[in-house]
Each structure stands twice: as C-alpha cells, then as structure tokens.
Design an enzyme around this catalytic site. Structure first.
Site, PDB file in Angstrom:
ATOM      1  N   GLU A 161     -22.372  40.890  15.658  1.00 51.79           N
ATOM      2  CA  GLU A 161     -21.195  41.431  14.961  1.00 51.79           C
ATOM      3  C   GLU A 161     -21.552  42.401  13.837  1.00 51.79           C
ATOM      4  O   GLU A 161     -21.125  42.232  12.686  1.00 51.79           O
ATOM      5  CB  GLU A 161     -20.304  40.270  14.466  1.00 51.79           C
ATOM      6  CG  GLU A 161     -19.877  39.379  15.624  1.00 51.79           C
ATOM      7  CD  GLU A 161     -19.102  38.138  15.220  1.00 51.79           C
ATOM      8  OE1 GLU A 161     -18.820  37.958  14.033  1.00 51.79           O
ATOM      9  OE2 GLU A 161     -18.771  37.339  16.125  1.00 51.79           O
ATOM     10  N   ASN A 202     -24.799  41.647  20.020  1.00 53.14           N
ATOM     11  CA  ASN A 202     -23.656  40.900  20.555  1.00 53.14           C
ATOM     12  C   ASN A 202     -22.448  41.110  19.644  1.00 53.14           C
ATOM     13  O   ASN A 202     -22.582  41.074  18.418  1.00 53.14           O
ATOM     14  CB  ASN A 202     -24.065  39.409  20.566  1.00 53.14           C
ATOM     15  CG  ASN A 202     -23.113  38.504  21.293  1.00 53.14           C
ATOM     16  OD1 ASN A 202     -22.780  38.758  22.451  1.00 53.14           O
ATOM     17  ND2 ASN A 202     -22.677  37.433  20.635  1.00 53.14           N
ATOM     18  N   HIS A 238     -13.752  37.549  23.801  1.00 50.88           N
ATOM     19  CA  HIS A 238     -12.707  36.632  23.329  1.00 50.88           C
ATOM     20  C   HIS A 238     -11.374  37.359  23.508  1.00 50.88           C
ATOM     21  O   HIS A 238     -10.986  38.179  22.672  1.00 50.88           O
ATOM     22  CB  HIS A 238     -12.924  36.285  21.848  1.00 50.88           C
ATOM     23  CG  HIS A 238     -14.143  35.452  21.613  1.00 50.88           C
ATOM     24  ND1 HIS A 238     -14.268  34.163  22.080  1.00 50.88           N
ATOM     25  CD2 HIS A 238     -15.300  35.719  20.948  1.00 50.88           C
ATOM     26  CE1 HIS A 238     -15.449  33.667  21.719  1.00 50.88           C
ATOM     27  NE2 HIS A 238     -16.085  34.591  21.039  1.00 50.88           N
ATOM     28  N   GLU A 267     -19.235  35.178  25.545  1.00 50.76           N
ATOM     29  CA  GLU A 267     -18.453  34.125  24.858  1.00 50.76           C
ATOM     30  C   GLU A 267     -17.020  34.108  25.374  1.00 50.76           C
ATOM     31  O   GLU A 267     -16.071  34.012  24.602  1.00 50.76           O
ATOM     32  CB  GLU A 267     -18.443  34.367  23.341  1.00 50.76           C
ATOM     33  CG  GLU A 267     -19.809  34.486  22.726  1.00 50.76           C
ATOM     34  CD  GLU A 267     -19.791  34.608  21.196  1.00 50.76           C
ATOM     35  OE1 GLU A 267     -18.730  34.361  20.584  1.00 50.76           O
ATOM     36  OE2 GLU A 267     -20.843  34.946  20.635  1.00 50.76           O
ATOM     37  N   ASP A 269     -13.390  33.648  26.484  1.00 52.17           N
ATOM     38  CA  ASP A 269     -12.225  32.772  26.564  1.00 52.17           C
ATOM     39  C   ASP A 269     -10.986  33.655  26.555  1.00 52.17           C
ATOM     40  O   ASP A 269     -11.037  34.814  26.149  1.00 52.17           O
ATOM     41  CB  ASP A 269     -12.181  31.670  25.480  1.00 52.17           C
ATOM     42  CG  ASP A 269     -12.501  32.121  24.070  1.00 52.17           C
ATOM     43  OD1 ASP A 269     -12.261  33.306  23.760  1.00 52.17           O
ATOM     44  OD2 ASP A 269     -12.971  31.285  23.277  1.00 52.17           O
TER      45      ASP A 269
HETATM   46  O1  G3I Z   1     -20.596  21.292  10.105  1.00 44.33           O
HETATM   47  C1  G3I Z   1     -19.305  21.049   9.516  1.00 44.33           C
HETATM   48  C2  G3I Z   1     -19.027  19.587   9.411  1.00 44.33           C
HETATM   49  O2  G3I Z   1     -19.978  18.999   8.542  1.00 44.33           O
HETATM   50  C3  G3I Z   1     -17.602  19.377   8.900  1.00 44.33           C
HETATM   51  O3  G3I Z   1     -17.298  18.025   8.910  1.00 44.33           O
HETATM   52  C4  G3I Z   1     -16.603  20.133   9.783  1.00 44.33           C
HETATM   53  C5  G3I Z   1     -15.190  20.043   9.250  1.00 44.33           C
HETATM   54  O4  G3I Z   1     -14.403  21.101   9.700  1.00 44.33           O
HETATM   55  O5  G3I Z   1     -16.960  21.480   9.828  1.00 44.33           O
HETATM   56  C6  G3I Z   1     -18.246  21.704  10.372  1.00 44.33           C
HETATM   57  O6  G3I Z   1     -18.502  23.080  10.435  1.00 44.33           O
HETATM   58  C7  G3I Z   1     -17.795  23.797  11.444  1.00 44.33           C
HETATM   59  C8  G3I Z   1     -18.816  24.431  12.372  1.00 44.33           C
HETATM   60  O7  G3I Z   1     -18.166  25.252  13.325  1.00 44.33           O
HETATM   61  C9  G3I Z   1     -19.639  23.386  13.133  1.00 44.33           C
HETATM   62  O8  G3I Z   1     -18.799  22.579  13.898  1.00 44.33           O
HETATM   63  C10 G3I Z   1     -16.974  24.886  10.773  1.00 44.33           C
HETATM   64  O9  G3I Z   1     -15.940  24.305  10.016  1.00 44.33           O
HETATM   65  C11 G3I Z   1     -16.378  25.809  11.799  1.00 44.33           C
HETATM   66  O10 G3I Z   1     -15.790  26.926  11.141  1.00 44.33           O
HETATM   67  C12 G3I Z   1     -17.468  26.315  12.714  1.00 44.33           C
HETATM   68  O11 G3I Z   1     -16.851  27.125  13.719  1.00 44.33           O
HETATM   69  C13 G3I Z   1     -17.721  27.882  14.540  1.00 44.33           C
HETATM   70  C14 G3I Z   1     -17.493  29.373  14.326  1.00 44.33           C
HETATM   71  O12 G3I Z   1     -18.332  30.098  15.215  1.00 44.33           O
HETATM   72  C15 G3I Z   1     -17.804  29.827  12.914  1.00 44.33           C
HETATM   73  O13 G3I Z   1     -17.487  31.192  12.787  1.00 44.33           O
HETATM   74  C16 G3I Z   1     -17.392  27.532  15.978  1.00 44.33           C
HETATM   75  O14 G3I Z   1     -17.706  26.157  16.223  1.00 44.33           O
HETATM   76  C17 G3I Z   1     -18.204  28.414  16.915  1.00 44.33           C
HETATM   77  O15 G3I Z   1     -17.791  28.198  18.232  1.00 44.33           O
HETATM   78  C18 G3I Z   1     -17.958  29.868  16.542  1.00 44.33           C
HETATM   79  O16 G3I Z   1     -18.705  30.702  17.381  1.00 44.33           O
HETATM   80  C19 G3I Z   1     -18.569  32.113  17.152  1.00 44.33           C
HETATM   81  C20 G3I Z   1     -19.875  32.762  17.601  1.00 44.33           C
HETATM   82  O17 G3I Z   1     -20.951  32.184  16.940  1.00 44.33           O
HETATM   83  C21 G3I Z   1     -19.834  34.256  17.365  1.00 44.33           C
HETATM   84  N1  G3I Z   1     -18.670  34.851  17.975  1.00 44.33           N
HETATM   85  C22 G3I Z   1     -17.409  34.263  17.628  1.00 44.33           C
HETATM   86  C23 G3I Z   1     -17.421  32.766  17.929  1.00 44.33           C
HETATM   87  C24 G3I Z   1     -16.087  32.149  17.672  1.00 44.33           C
HETATM   88  O18 G3I Z   1     -15.769  32.194  16.312  1.00 44.33           O
END
Ligand code: G3I
Length: 352
Positions: A161, A202, A238, A267, A269
């Site tokens: 990004e 990416n 996405h 990625e 969806d």
């Molecule tokens: O690790 C904490 C945990 O300790 C806590 O209890 C929980 C409560 O919400 O949050 C956890 O962190 C989360 C993390 O994923 C791990 O699960 C974050 O809140 C959450 O914001 C984070 O989201 C991820 C996101 O990237 C962040 O931008 C998504 O799972 C993940 O699928 C997503 O993936 C991204 C790619 O890397 C790049 N392209 C876009 C894609 C979708 O956003």
C-alpha cells in the site's frame, strides 16, 4: 482378430484415461470432489486463502482450509507488530504456526508483509527517527524476517500500500523519512536475504486501469529498468458490489505481464451492503467467476488468494459496519453461490 480386438480395447482404455474417465480411485475421487486448488493446478495456477492464528483452533474451519487451498497467507502473523514487538526482539510464534500448518497440508505460503504503514509496533511509531536510523531499522527487520522464513515461503509482499488513490506516494513513515527509494532498498534487502522468494508490491484499488494502478505500472517499469529485484504486483481485490466490477482487470493484468512481471489477486473478497439477498449473492458469484477467469486468461497471473474463505472470519464487518457476506463460504462454513462460480470458472479449458 484377437490381437485387433485387444488393440481396440487398449486404444479405448487410452482414450478413457486421457479423458479422465477410467482413472484410478484417487483420480475418480478427485473428479467427484474437485477442489479450488485441484482445478487451479490444471491451469498451472494456485488457489489460496488467508488465515489467522486465533481461528486455527476451529477444526471444522481448518479441515476446509487444509483441503481446498494450496496457498496460504497469514492475515496478521508476519506483520511488524507481531514479529518485532520490541526493537531487535523477534517473535516468530504466529507466523511459524501458519507455516507449519501449511507444510503439513502440502501448501505453499505467500508471506505478508514486510513494509507497511499499518500494524507497526509502538516503539517504531512513537519516536522521531533520522533517515540513517530508520533505514537501519528497516534493513534489520527485513533481513531478519526474510532470513527466518528463507526456503519456507513462496513469495513476500515486500511493500504494501505505497500509493494514494491519485497515484501520489502515500505519506508513510517510510516515505516521509526515507523518500521513495525505500521501495528499491526493501526489494534489494529482501532478495539478498532469500534469493528464491518471489518479491511483490501489493495494494488495493489497483484492479482497474486508473491513476493508482498507473503509478504501480510506472514504478514497476522503472524498477525493472534499474535491475531492482521485483517479481510481481499483487492486486488485493477487495471489491464491493456497490462500487461496480473493475471491468479493465484483464487489460490491467496484461500490461504488468508485458513488463515481465507476475501478477496475483492476493486478498480477494466481494462485500455487499447487508442484508444479504439472493440477487446480491448471484451478482457476487458472477464477480468471483469473472475475476478468476480474468486471471486465467493472462499467462503471468499466477494465482488467486481469497482474504480468508468464510464469512465467519472475515475482516469486513469490523471495518465496514453494515457490510459483509464477502466470501465464498458463509458463517456456518456452507458454500455459497460464489463457491460454485469459482469451480465453474476453474473448470474452463486451460488457455495459457
Ligand atoms: O491483536 C489484537 C487483540 O489483542 C485484541 O484483543 C483485538 C481486539 O479487537 O484486536 C487484535 O488486533 C486486531 C488484529 O487484526 C489482529 O486480529 C486489530 O484490532 C484489527 O484491526 C486487525 O485487523 C487486520 C487488518 O488487516 C488491520 O489493518 C485484519 O485482521 C487483517 O485481515 C487486515 O488485513 C489487511 C492486509 O494486511 C492488507 N490489505 C488490507 C487487509 C484488510 O484490511
């Protein structure tokens, strides 16, 4: 006469085997229960899914993850916050768990991601760095992580990004402190640490031809001309029904191929505004079919990865309130029309 009849029987058997009609039990089972990966393989492509560590305790989930796909991307476990939570202290627990799971299922891994502006640890974002300091931090992170996974992953999303929607550089900590050269540096460091990993840039919203994908095309051409080790462009894909299908996807994939680069849909969806209706599911299925067909039509489009496979573990509802149902399996792990559409797309004759 007898020899002739045997000859005919032999010839008939050869034809049946060639047509896949008289193959052994394994092949018959494969015919009865095709998987996305099995069908993609016939085209020389992979079909992958992202996954994340917390859901690996769900055995119904891991059963499908382990059987339907041949490429796995860790959704979070290889990101900076997870792998270098304290400066110079590396933690491979989450990433290793997914690499080990993939290995047990004979799956490859698209590793994700080394340089991003999001999900960085506080020690990194909470401090002003000089360019020389930050460059050293970045080099150490990339070198250490890529070395750790050397020989265990197929590819790396090296920079994630990097551009804004209008094609200008995103003002990240990396760009602001190091300038645009951080991208070539990151690719070179990653290549040195694992010369066999395929190295990608990416991004999202680069599926169609437009200012943002033009920026990648320009950058990729420049990097290739300068001999920087770049192997591919990852189009996150996405998509959202309300914004329309990126009709120029295939043309876009082709122009990156012409630069001598691989492409991948990394990625995928296709989200929708809730509630779900049959009409929306049908449209979603058509989009999944069309994006897969576009990849199959372009020789250097090496595969498709969906951003997890089930609505049960999709990131969409948390990030886009009121939207969801973006994946080919529903929250109960039952396949949706999109799954059949993917199978149909992958059953097409190989065209490359
Ligand atoms: O690790 C904490 C945990 O300790 C806590 O209890 C929980 C409560 O919400 O949050 C956890 O962190 C989360 C993390 O994923 C791990 O699960 C974050 O809140 C959450 O914001 C984070 O989201 C991820 C996101 O990237 C962040 O931008 C998504 O799972 C993940 O699928 C997503 O993936 C991204 C790619 O890397 C790049 N392209 C876009 C894609 C979708 O956003």
């Amino acid at each position: 006469m007898r020899r002739t009849r045997l000859g005919l029987v032999g010839a008939l058997a050869a034809v049946l085997v060639a047509a896949g009609l008289a193959a052994g039990p394994a092949a018959q089972a494969h015919e009865r229960q095709p998987t996305l990966a099995g069908l993609a393989e016939r085209h020389g492509r992979y079909f992958g899914s992202a996954t994340d560590n917390p859901e690996l305790t769900d055995s119904a989930y891991t059963k499908i993850l382990g059987s339907e796909f041949d490429m796995i991307t860790p959704g979070n476990g290889m990101k900076w916050y997870a792998t270098e939570p304290e400066q110079g202290v590396f933690d491979w627990t989450a990433g290793d768990q997914i690499v080990d799971l993939a290995r047990r299922h004979h799956q490859r891994v698209r590793a994700h991601t080394l340089v991003w502006h999001s999900q960085l640890p506080d020690w990194l974002t909470g401090k002003e760095w000089t360019a020389a300091e930050l460059r050293a931090v970045l080099k150490k992170h990339i070198t250490t992580e890529v070395r750790h996974y050397r020989g265990k992953v197929y590819s790396w999303d090296v920079v994630n990004e990097a551009f804004n929607e209008d094609g200008s550089y995103r003002e990240t900590i990396w760009y602001k402190t190091l300038g645009p050269g951080y991208i070539a540096d990151a690719l070179r460091w990653a290549h040195k640490a694992d010369p066999h990993a395929r190295l990608y840039l990416n991004d999202y919203n680069i599926e169609a031809v437009g200012p943002k994908s033009d920026a990648y095309h320009r950058l990729a051409a420049d990097l290739k001309a300068r001999g920087v080790p770049l192997d591919g462009i990852g189009l996150q894909t996405h998509l959202a029904l309300q914004y329309g299908y990126p009709a120029t996807l295939e043309d876009n994939l082709r122009r990156f191929s012409r630069l001598g680069l691989d492409t991948a849909l990394t990625e995928v969806d296709v989200r929708m505004q809730l509630p779900v209706t049959d009409a929306k599911l049908a449209e979603q299925a058509a989009w999944y079919r069309d994006l897969t067909t576009a990849c199959l039509a372009v020789h250097r489009c090496v595969g498709v990865t969906i951003w997890d496979y089930t609505d049960k573990y999709s990131w969409i509802p948390d990030f886009f309130p009121g939207e969801g149902a973006a994946l080919p399996w529903d929250e109960r792990l039952d396949p949706k029309p999109a799954y059949s559409a993917l199978l149909d797309a992958l059953r097409q004759r190989a065209v490359t």
